[in-house]
Write a protein that holds these residues in place. Sequence first.
Motif, PDB file in Angstrom:
ATOM      1  N   THR A  54       0.839  -1.194   0.000  1.00  8.51           N
ATOM      2  CA  THR A  54       0.000   0.000   0.000  1.00  8.51           C
ATOM      3  C   THR A  54       0.875   1.245   0.000  1.00  8.51           C
ATOM      4  N   GLU A  65      -8.849   4.919  -6.877  1.00  9.36           N
ATOM      5  CA  GLU A  65      -7.982   4.239  -5.922  1.00  9.36           C
ATOM      6  C   GLU A  65      -6.818   5.111  -5.451  1.00  9.36           C
ATOM      7  N   TYR A 122     -14.825  -0.103  -2.958  1.00 11.20           N
ATOM      8  CA  TYR A 122     -13.797   0.909  -2.722  1.00 11.20           C
ATOM      9  C   TYR A 122     -13.698   1.278  -1.242  1.00 11.20           C
ATOM     10  N   LYS A 135     -11.369  -1.005   0.269  1.00 15.17           N
ATOM     11  CA  LYS A 135      -9.989  -0.642  -0.081  1.00 15.17           C
ATOM     12  C   LYS A 135      -9.504   0.511   0.782  1.00 15.17           C
TER      13      LYS A 135
END
Length: 111
Positions: free
Chosen positions: A5, A62, A100, A103
């Motif tokens: 990440t 993202e 999302y 995420k």
Amino acid sequence: MGSETKDRLSAAKGRIGMFAKAAPAAMDGFARLSKAATSAGAFSSAQRELIATAIAVVKGCEDCILYHVDSARKHGAEESELVEALEIALEMGGGPALMYASKALEAYRDL
């Protein structure tokens, strides 16, 4: 997974830097807009970053999620506050926002 990440966030910031060199006037204006949009007022900077995260979730961006989750954390946002913002994003964005939102929570925990 945390380093993956962080690598994705670093890559996104690198792309922004590359674009800033190619279009300095536009990015200067965008930087001023971004600073004004995230400066504390009635909402704290952390709250403003959480709002930006929720919008990024609904829009499905993202890189935006990574950037604004990182900024929200740096401004002191708690995970529970992120989850509340993500609940609103879920209401407004439905099923795609759920994907999302997960995420965004993963990014918060990884960063």
